[in-house]
Design a protein around this motif. Structure first.
Motif, PDB file in Angstrom:
ATOM      1  N   PRO A   1      -3.625  -9.877  -6.854  1.00  0.00           N
ATOM      2  CA  PRO A   1      -3.032 -11.192  -7.579  1.00  0.00           C
ATOM      3  C   PRO A   1      -1.737 -10.788  -8.164  1.00  0.00           C
ATOM      4  O   PRO A   1      -1.545  -9.653  -8.821  1.00  0.00           O
ATOM      5  N   GLY A   2      -0.813 -11.625  -8.061  1.00  0.00           N
ATOM      6  CA  GLY A   2       0.584 -11.237  -8.596  1.00  0.00           C
ATOM      7  C   GLY A   2       1.641 -10.629  -7.783  1.00  0.00           C
ATOM      8  O   GLY A   2       2.915 -10.388  -8.101  1.00  0.00           O
ATOM      9  N   LEU A   3       1.212 -10.038  -6.654  1.00  0.00           N
ATOM     10  CA  LEU A   3       1.813  -9.267  -5.670  1.00  0.00           C
ATOM     11  C   LEU A   3       3.035  -9.993  -4.937  1.00  0.00           C
ATOM     12  O   LEU A   3       2.804 -11.127  -4.636  1.00  0.00           O
ATOM     13  N   SER A   4       4.410  -9.473  -5.066  1.00  0.00           N
ATOM     14  CA  SER A   4       5.471 -10.061  -4.314  1.00  0.00           C
ATOM     15  C   SER A   4       5.987  -9.322  -3.378  1.00  0.00           C
ATOM     16  O   SER A   4       5.698  -7.952  -3.641  1.00  0.00           O
ATOM     17  N   GLY A   5       6.647  -9.853  -2.352  1.00  0.00           N
ATOM     18  CA  GLY A   5       7.389  -8.872  -1.596  1.00  0.00           C
ATOM     19  C   GLY A   5       7.143  -9.452  -0.162  1.00  0.00           C
ATOM     20  O   GLY A   5       6.611 -10.772  -0.103  1.00  0.00           O
ATOM     21  N   SER A   6       7.596  -8.896   0.627  1.00  0.00           N
ATOM     22  CA  SER A   6       7.761  -9.311   2.085  1.00  0.00           C
ATOM     23  C   SER A   6       6.269  -9.266   2.736  1.00  0.00           C
ATOM     24  O   SER A   6       5.631  -8.553   2.169  1.00  0.00           O
ATOM     25  N   PRO A   7       5.933  -9.715   3.905  1.00  0.00           N
ATOM     26  CA  PRO A   7       4.561  -9.725   4.496  1.00  0.00           C
ATOM     27  C   PRO A   7       4.302  -8.098   4.811  1.00  0.00           C
ATOM     28  O   PRO A   7       3.235  -7.643   4.769  1.00  0.00           O
ATOM     29  N   GLU A   8       5.478  -7.190   5.289  1.00  0.00           N
ATOM     30  CA  GLU A   8       5.267  -5.905   5.607  1.00  0.00           C
ATOM     31  C   GLU A   8       4.721  -5.228   4.115  1.00  0.00           C
ATOM     32  O   GLU A   8       3.869  -4.298   4.244  1.00  0.00           O
TER      33      GLU A   8
END
Length: 304
Positions: A57-64
């Motif tokens: 939860p709270g993770l952000s960034g690209s799909p990779e």
């Protein structure tokens, strides 16, 4: 279970992803990727990246980046750690005289197809549920890999009483021969009575000096005190149709093994696994360390 194990396939995916994307490896399985089709690999990758908000939860960034985080945090710690622990113990056992390697619930394990020189004296037995065993053999047959002469497939369901006869009927199996047995990922999915009987049955077939390696979830796994990773792993297994059935305290497990004439030779807690098995990798990736899975312990037991 009438089809191949989904949890076994996800474990193979985790080993394949690690082998392809990491320079310093906890455990190197270069063949795992070959056992998974491009469609399966893309499907698992996409589903896990989409599930990042659930696992982290709270993770952000690209799909990779999301996929890397889910694999490193949730999927790979146990498959990588227990494989590294097992094959190190296997090498030591072979040097001490073990000549048979029994892989219970072999799944998509690739040891037989990437055997190091020290494995030459071994006869290897992959023992698994008929559906998973057949699927594994189908995948291997489609690859440009020679079938090892010292490999034998035993299709058997450990919950059925005839599994021992299937192994004993294999001409290559020699009961008096010192053996090394791996039971990775099994204790979670069997009731305590079935797992106790399995340990007893295996030990009764083997001579003194034989050894067994397995991982197990501790007594906090199904409680409110369990870590978030463990709780989510329990949920994920249930959704895959392979619900977890049991957990164990150290004292309970020790008694169970003693009843089967097995003594604990080595036991690693999650903290010890992180320190010993993931140490080199984490030194190379200080910003993205991998820690052993919550409440999962490793055991090496030897028959008296």
């Amino acid at each position: 279970m009438e089809k191949q194990s989904l949890t076994a396939l996800v474990s193979a995916f985790a080993r394949a992803y690690h082998a392809e994307h990491k320079e310093v490896k906890v455990f190197d399985d270069p063949l795992a990727r070959l056992l998974i089709s491009d469609e399966e690999f893309a499907g698992i990758s996409g589903n896990m990246a989409k599930a990042a908000a659930f696992f982290r939860p709270g993770l952000s960034g690209s799909p990779e980046e999301a996929l890397r985080e889910v694999v490193d945090h949730q999927l790979s710690p146990t498959p990588l750690g227990r494989a590294a622990f097992t094959e190190e113990a296997l090498e030591a056992a072979v040097r001490l005289g073990a000549r048979q390697y029994l892989i219970f619930a072999a799944g998509y394990d690739t040891f037989a197809y990437r055997q190091p020189a020290w494995a030459a004296p071994l006869q290897i037995f992959e023992i698994d549920h008929p559906a998973t065993s057949a699927d594994k053999q189908r995948r291997i047959a489609a690859l440009p890999i020679a079938m090892p002469e010292n490999l034998h497939f035993i299709a058997a369901d450990f919950r059925e009483p005839d599994w021992r006869s299937r192994l004993l009927d294999c001409p290559a199996f020699d009961p008096p021969c010192i053996s090394f047995c791996s039971l990775l990922g099994i204790s979670y999915y069997l009731t305590k009575e079935v797992f106790r009987q399995l340990l007893s049955d295996i030990a009764s077939m083997l001579p003194r000096g034989s050894s067994i390696v397995f991982d197990y979830p501790d007594e906090l796994t199904f409680t409110d005190q369990a870590g978030q990773r463990a709780k989510k792993q329990v949920m994920m297994a249930a959704q895959a149709g392979e619900p977890m059935e049991a957990s164990y305290s150290y004292a309970e497990l020790e008694r169970m093994l003693e009843e089967a004439d097995l003594l604990i030779y080595k036991h690693l807690t999650p903290e010890e696994i992180t320190d010993q098995v993931f140490h080199a990798y984490n030194n190379s990736q200080p910003d993205h360390p991998v820690t052993a899975f919550d409440h999962v312990h490793y055991v090496l037991a030897v028959k008296q």
